[in-house]
Scaffold this motif. Structure first.
Motif, PDB file in Angstrom:
ATOM      1  N   GLY A  86       0.977  -1.380  -0.095  1.00 43.85           N
ATOM      2  CA  GLY A  86      -0.004   0.094  -0.085  1.00 43.85           C
ATOM      3  C   GLY A  86       0.836   1.265   0.002  1.00 43.85           C
ATOM      4  O   GLY A  86       0.327   2.132  -0.475  1.00 43.85           O
ATOM      5  N   ASN A 109      -2.519   3.001  -1.266  1.00 40.68           N
ATOM      6  CA  ASN A 109      -3.571   2.244  -0.831  1.00 40.68           C
ATOM      7  C   ASN A 109      -3.776   2.239   0.703  1.00 40.68           C
ATOM      8  O   ASN A 109      -2.885   1.651   1.335  1.00 40.68           O
ATOM      9  CB  ASN A 109      -3.263   0.996  -1.410  1.00 40.68           C
ATOM     10  CG  ASN A 109      -4.610   0.036  -1.316  1.00 40.68           C
ATOM     11  OD1 ASN A 109      -5.199  -0.072  -0.347  1.00 40.68           O
ATOM     12  ND2 ASN A 109      -4.718  -0.758  -2.350  1.00 40.68           N
ATOM     13  N   SER A 139      -6.050   1.308   2.553  1.00 40.13           N
ATOM     14  CA  SER A 139      -6.504   0.108   3.128  1.00 40.13           C
ATOM     15  C   SER A 139      -5.356  -0.968   3.372  1.00 40.13           C
ATOM     16  O   SER A 139      -5.516  -1.539   4.473  1.00 40.13           O
ATOM     17  CB  SER A 139      -7.766  -0.470   2.297  1.00 40.13           C
ATOM     18  OG  SER A 139      -8.487   0.469   2.065  1.00 40.13           O
ATOM     19  N   GLY A 143      -3.455   0.144   6.018  1.00 44.04           N
ATOM     20  CA  GLY A 143      -4.127  -0.324   7.610  1.00 44.04           C
ATOM     21  C   GLY A 143      -4.137  -1.609   7.938  1.00 44.04           C
ATOM     22  O   GLY A 143      -3.866  -1.885   9.253  1.00 44.04           O
ATOM     23  N   LEU A 144      -4.145  -2.281   7.123  1.00 50.17           N
ATOM     24  CA  LEU A 144      -4.224  -3.963   7.307  1.00 50.17           C
ATOM     25  C   LEU A 144      -2.811  -4.339   7.819  1.00 50.17           C
ATOM     26  O   LEU A 144      -2.598  -4.992   8.683  1.00 50.17           O
ATOM     27  CB  LEU A 144      -4.558  -4.671   5.965  1.00 50.17           C
ATOM     28  CG  LEU A 144      -5.892  -4.368   5.533  1.00 50.17           C
ATOM     29  CD1 LEU A 144      -6.309  -5.377   4.466  1.00 50.17           C
ATOM     30  CD2 LEU A 144      -6.807  -5.030   6.624  1.00 50.17           C
ATOM     31  N   SER A 150     -13.491  -7.855  -1.266  1.00 46.21           N
ATOM     32  CA  SER A 150     -12.435  -7.402  -2.099  1.00 46.21           C
ATOM     33  C   SER A 150     -12.689  -6.750  -3.205  1.00 46.21           C
ATOM     34  O   SER A 150     -12.006  -5.611  -3.593  1.00 46.21           O
ATOM     35  CB  SER A 150     -11.655  -8.503  -2.630  1.00 46.21           C
ATOM     36  OG  SER A 150     -12.230  -9.298  -3.481  1.00 46.21           O
ATOM     37  N   TYR A 193     -14.822  -4.379  -3.181  1.00 46.91           N
ATOM     38  CA  TYR A 193     -15.045  -2.863  -2.844  1.00 46.91           C
ATOM     39  C   TYR A 193     -13.478  -2.228  -2.449  1.00 46.91           C
ATOM     40  O   TYR A 193     -13.669  -1.103  -2.074  1.00 46.91           O
ATOM     41  CB  TYR A 193     -16.072  -2.850  -1.722  1.00 46.91           C
ATOM     42  CG  TYR A 193     -17.394  -3.507  -2.014  1.00 46.91           C
ATOM     43  CD1 TYR A 193     -18.110  -2.923  -2.965  1.00 46.91           C
ATOM     44  CD2 TYR A 193     -17.500  -4.824  -1.480  1.00 46.91           C
ATOM     45  CE1 TYR A 193     -19.331  -3.497  -3.337  1.00 46.91           C
ATOM     46  CE2 TYR A 193     -18.866  -5.307  -1.724  1.00 46.91           C
ATOM     47  CZ  TYR A 193     -19.544  -4.905  -2.781  1.00 46.91           C
ATOM     48  OH  TYR A 193     -20.736  -5.460  -3.086  1.00 46.91           O
ATOM     49  N   VAL A 194     -12.458  -2.983  -2.171  1.00 46.39           N
ATOM     50  CA  VAL A 194     -11.217  -2.515  -1.716  1.00 46.39           C
ATOM     51  C   VAL A 194     -10.287  -2.792  -2.909  1.00 46.39           C
ATOM     52  O   VAL A 194      -9.995  -3.657  -3.027  1.00 46.39           O
ATOM     53  CB  VAL A 194     -10.880  -3.340  -0.319  1.00 46.39           C
ATOM     54  CG1 VAL A 194      -9.470  -2.649  -0.018  1.00 46.39           C
ATOM     55  CG2 VAL A 194     -11.940  -3.022   0.564  1.00 46.39           C
ATOM     56  N   LEU A 204      -6.853  -5.278  -2.841  1.00 44.92           N
ATOM     57  CA  LEU A 204      -7.033  -6.334  -1.883  1.00 44.92           C
ATOM     58  C   LEU A 204      -7.499  -7.749  -2.781  1.00 44.92           C
ATOM     59  O   LEU A 204      -8.611  -7.900  -3.199  1.00 44.92           O
ATOM     60  CB  LEU A 204      -8.279  -6.072  -0.852  1.00 44.92           C
ATOM     61  CG  LEU A 204      -8.431  -7.143   0.145  1.00 44.92           C
ATOM     62  CD1 LEU A 204      -7.245  -7.051   0.878  1.00 44.92           C
ATOM     63  CD2 LEU A 204      -9.717  -6.649   0.952  1.00 44.92           C
ATOM     64  N   CYS A 217      -5.769 -11.130   1.402  1.00 42.18           N
ATOM     65  CA  CYS A 217      -6.723 -11.599   2.224  1.00 42.18           C
ATOM     66  C   CYS A 217      -6.389 -12.874   3.089  1.00 42.18           C
ATOM     67  O   CYS A 217      -6.802 -13.085   4.221  1.00 42.18           O
ATOM     68  CB  CYS A 217      -8.243 -11.999   1.359  1.00 42.18           C
ATOM     69  SG  CYS A 217      -8.781 -10.460   0.813  1.00 42.18           S
TER      70      CYS A 217
END
Length: 1001
Positions: free
Chosen positions: A26, A432, A434, A437-438, A494, A496-497, A500, A505
């Motif tokens: 990201g 990215n 998202s 954050g992950l 996935s 929607y992101v 990902l 995942c």
């Protein structure tokens, strides 16, 4: 067979890798930089020039609303309607003056934006081109095309230009100024004015393009913010400069004014906010008109947008559109890597737009050629998901070109160029959040879980292996369960992101679920481990070290900060030297503490300065900042140090009489020879590069030094480690007979074992020393001296810790009310506590200190590419990358490999098998503590980089430090796994077999 603790360490390593992978996916933006050049010998890929010369002025951080005639509400008196000339001329001369809002792709930092402006490409933090050693642009660019055409370029201003184009400007018309001092608001601007006006006034001066880069607006923004009276003063100066430039322009000169990026409301930039990505562009032609008076440009070619807070839409383009536009206006080919689209208004020279049609056709063909070349490159798989759609769009271009509908042709070609840009932008130039954050989530939960594991192992006794086996099944089950949940998430979420995928995942679900199980697996009584005493020993050096990354200044000077923290970390041990109950212990603690501090201070003498440390840093790693050869003193000391280091190690082992067996062979023959050959390589390299024996000897010297390095590293790998594997223990065993008091006149057999007290530590230090010898040839001479000092510091710290444990053991025995217990062989060991984090802290800090002392910094320019050619005279895969990696991360690996020694050094091997179980537990815990220290630094660096991703220095300071933290964690984890799995495992098995055979009573 690996120890039970190895499974826990492997799990920690897995979580670290998962967090790093997700975060970097990201945050760190990558692409392949193609070195192809667009050549146009027949003139078919360019247009007749509209102007003979051009003046390109960059006002750093010139946001669009600074020039807009319709600024957003509320209007600021400090930066709105201050630079008014562009809007005045655009209103008066709409066919010769054009004002645009440009979208500047993130990262919105000057270096990356200059690459985008001149190449038309989407530069990212990591441009994987052929030139790995610097920041110069290796791609085709507008500047490169000017040089190829024989044009003379004058430059004045921000010295970033001379960094990325070091040999492109006319030396008699080049005036760079330092761009790093943000507090200096005027020097760069005054320098540009001082050199620009004489250039424009002197008609006899031969130049084709003049580039001026002002920095004052940007520096005012960073220091004071845009809403400050000083910003109005600075912008007023820029308006006056523009008016004078326009007065001095002749009719054959095109004026281009632009901002490289914008600034946010605080005056900062670097990220992808609307205010940061908004930059202004003003193009003015004093002579020929650029737009035909009766031109009717189709609306679909003229994109507009509302600036945040504004009520009137503005003409909107991409910043990279400037590269193809300016190239064609000056009669040059479009740069090969360009992804921008020509600006219609500047080519609509006739009513029908014939010149625009030709320009757009050349533009589309160039982008198609670039994508085809990229597709055929090693990174071409990046385009797989979008390639089919791109090909369909290109087929539509071919069909529409043959049609008679001119508007359809423009629409098809514009659609293709913009779709290509959208695809590449999605791949290369977007944070990215998202995935960031992950990744941060895994780093945080993984660090918490590792901390609890470290504390748990400290509370367990001989049953720790049973506990590890029991909970290991839960960890494995939770990883599979988490992966299953991750798969469900991939199916449902996935889409929607962005970014990902299935791998992301699965990794996130598996790592997060197992981390949560580890956190929850502690029994209720586990909280009792956290006592007032443990809270009093909070690892303050680690906390301070982690906080360093919240400041760009502290991060830049981390090498000095670490030296201070390292010296401070030994004070708690040294204080025992004043209260020890015996003079021998007092002398040992104080003496070895002083030796440790001396080694640290001598290591700190070796420095390599990063750009931001100037002028307060002096290079000592090399002979000078401009001469990359070793200092004369280092040349004299390197060979004696290679001989002395094995002798010093032998002297430390002699304290416990464990310098016998394999240690005697290693330290008197194999290790000294390997170190001498490793130093010999770099001595010969110095003579080779300096032509000390004449050029006719260069080939001989090259062959000789390559042979030296191969013999050194090959001898360690195939001879040293083979011998250690066959005979690891450093013991001398002798047998004899003595009278048997229970049977007069008879004798009994007596076995004497010398070196028994350090039966675990001595073999492991030989194992460790062999890696030191393997690392030696990959490190330059000054770095070899600092590694030798680091090795002595490690041994000194081990002796200090051992002596402090003896003091604590004596204190515990005397306070127990049973002083006679001191007569038991394992009395001190049984009363001393297990591994403390404070004992690991000096080693963890020493690893970072050794990294800096061996000539490295947390900056890409400090990478020592010479190491790639140690074993081969040419670039060879995979040897060359492995050697550079060894050179860069080797110091971290080496010191982390020493962490288990805290559990092994001078530890009595009896009673068996309890001693063996305790040693393996403490070794695993020591390794886990080392992993935990560097993982905490990684978490802090990642959090600060993500939080400060809009900071001025994010791509210059914070992102490189995060990269170093991530690579360090991987190196440290591998070192611990290697040490615990191979080193401890083999030593433990060999010792157990020997003791079982001896069957001691």
């Amino acid at each position: 067979m690996a120890t039970k603790g190895l499974t826990l360490l492997f799990w920690v390593f897995f979580v670290h890798l998962a967090g790093i992978y997700l975060y970097t996916r990201g945050f760190l933006l990558t692409r392949l930089a193609l070195s192809d050049v667009n050549r146009c010998d027949d003139g078919k890929c360019t247009l007749p020039p509209t102007h003979k010369r051009a003046v390109v002025l960059i006002i750093d951080a010139l946001r669009f609303d600074f020039l807009s005639p319709n600024p957003p509400e509320p209007i600021s008196p400090y930066h709105h309607n201050v630079i008014t000339l562009p809007q005045e001329l655009t209103a008066k001369q709409p066919t010769r003056s054009f004002l645009f809002e440009m979208f500047s792709d993130p990262p919105t930092t000057t270096l990356q934006r200059l690459k985008g402006i001149t190449t038309g490409s989407l530069p990212t933090f990591i441009d994987m081109g052929s030139n790995f050693g610097g920041s110069s642009i290796s791609e085709d660019s507008f500047i490169g095309q000017l040089n190829a055409a024989g044009k003379k370029i004058a430059f004045m201003g921000d010295d970033t230009w001379t960094t990325v184009f070091p040999h492109s400007f006319d030396p008699n018309m080049t005036f760079p100024y330092d761009s790093f001092n943000v507090e200096d608001l005027h020097s760069v601007d005054d320098g540009v004015v001082e050199n620009l006006f004489p250039l424009l006034e002197g008609r006899e001066t031969s130049w084709d393009v003049a580039i001026g880069h002002f920095l004052g607006v940007d520096h005012v923004g960073h220091r004071l913010g845009p809403d400050h009276p000083t910003m109005k003063v600075k912008q007023s100066q820029m308006d006056d400069v523009l008016r004078k430039v326009v007065d001095l322009l002749d009719n054959d000169t095109l004026l281009v004014l632009l901002g490289d990026h914008g600034m946010d409301r605080k005056g900062d930039h670097g990220g992808d906010g609307d205010h940061e990505t908004s930059a202004a562009l003003w193009v003015y032609s004093k002579g020929p008109q650029l737009l035909h008076a009766k031109a009717a440009i189709p609306e679909h070619l003229l994109t507009t947008r509302l600036f945040p807070g504004a009520t009137v839409p503005n003409r909107h383009i991409q910043q990279i559109d400037l590269a193809p536009t300016l190239s064609l206006l000056l009669g040059l080919p479009i740069p090969f890597n360009n992804l921008g689209t020509v600006i219609p208004e500047l080519f609509w020279h006739d009513k029908a737009g014939k010149d625009y049609t030709r320009a757009l056709t050349l533009n589309a063909q160039q982008i198609k050629g670039y994508l085809d070349t990229y597709r055929a490159s090693p990174s071409g798989a990046e385009l797989d998901s979008a390639w089919e759609q791109l090909e369909r769009t290109w087929q539509e271009v071919n069909l529409d070109v043959k049609a008679k509908d001119q508007d359809a042709k423009w629409q098809a070609m514009t659609a293709y160029t913009r779709e290509a840009l959208a695809v590449c932008r999605m791949l290369w130039a977007q944070f990215n959040v998202s995935l960031i954050g992950l990744g941060l989530t895994l780093m945080l939960t993984g660090t918490i879980a590792a901390t609890l594991l470290y504390l748990k192992l400290g509370g367990l006794q001989d049953k720790w292996e049973d506990w590890t086996s029991e909970v290991g099944r839960w960890y494995v089950a939770s990883m599979f369960s988490g992966a299953l949940l991750g798969f469900v998430g991939y199916i449902t979420v996935s889409r929607y992101v962005k970014g990902l995928g299935l791998v992301e995942c699965l990794l996130f679900g598996s790592a997060l679920a197992s981390s949560l199980v580890v956190i929850a697996s502690a029994p209720p009584s586990f909280s009792g481990i956290i006592t007032l005493r443990s809270l009093a020993s909070i690892p303050l050096p680690l906390i301070l070290h982690a906080l360093v990354f919240a400041s760009n200044s502290f991060t830049v000077w981390e090498d000095r900060v670490v030296t201070f923290l390292l010296i401070t970390s030994i004070i708690p041990f040294a204080r025992f030297g004043f209260t020890a109950p015996t003079s021998r212990l007092r002398n040992r603690i104080l003496g070895f503490s002083a030796l440790f501090a001396l080694c640290v201070r001598l290591m700190a003498v070796s420095t390599v300065c990063r750009e931001e440390q100037q002028p307060y840093c002096h290079v000592t790693f090399f002979a000078s900042s401009s001469l990359p050869s070793p200092p004369p003193l280092v040349l004299w000391l390197c060979m004696p140090a290679a001989i002395a280091l094995p002798w010093v190690i032998k002297r430390f082992l002699k304290i416990s009489q464990s310098d016998k067996g394999s240690a005697s062979i290693m330290l008197t023959s194999i290790l000294p020879l390997a170190l001498l050959l490793g130093s010999g390589y770099w001595v010969l390299e110095h003579f080779d590069s300096s032509d000390a024996f004449g050029p006719e000897m260069n080939s001989t010297l090259r062959w000789t030094r390559t042979l030296s390095a191969r013999l050194s590293m090959g001898g360690v790998l195939f001879l040293g480690y083979a011998l250690w594997w066959l005979v690891p223990l450093c013991l001398k065993i002798s047998t004899g007979s003595k009278p048997d008091p229970s049977a007069p006149g008879q004798t009994k057999r007596e076995v004497t074992v010398v070196g028994f007290a350090n039966a675990y530590g001595a073999p492991y230090i030989i194992f460790w020393s062999l890696f030191l010898a393997l690392l030696y040839p990959a490190i330059q001479l000054t770095g070899q001296l600092t590694l030798a000092l680091a090795a002595v510091a490690v041994l000194a710290h081990l002796e200090v810790v051992d002596s402090v444990r003896d003091v604590q053991g004596l204190e515990a025995v005397f306070s127990s009310g049973n002083p006679s217990a001191i007569l038991k062989p394992d009395a001190l060991q049984s009363t001393s506590t297990s591994i403390r984090f404070s004992e690991l802290t000096p080693l963890a800090l020493l690893a970072v200190h050794a990294f800096f002392a061996t000539g490295h910094q947390a900056a890409i320019p400090s990478i020592q590419w010479k190491a790639a050619f140690v074993l081969t005279p040419t670039l060879t895969y995979p040897l060359s990358p492995l050697l550079v990696t060894l050179n860069t991360l080797g110091p971290h690996f080496l010191i982390a490999l020493a962490a288990p020694l805290l559990a092994l050094w001078n530890v009595a091997p009896l009673p068996q098998p309890a001693a063996d179980v305790r040693v393996r537990r403490d070794a695993a815990r020591a390794g886990l503590g080392m992993m935990l220290y560097h993982a905490t630094l990684l978490l802090s660096s990642a959090m600060c980089s993500a939080w400060l991703r809009r900071h001025l220095m994010v791509w210059k300071i914070f992102a490189p430090r995060f990269m170093l933290s991530a690579l360090t964690v991987v190196a440290v984890d591998l070192a611990v796994l290697f040490g615990v799995g191979v080193g401890i495992g083999h030593v433990s098995r060999s010792a157990s077999k020997l003791f079982a055979a001896m069957n001691p009573k």
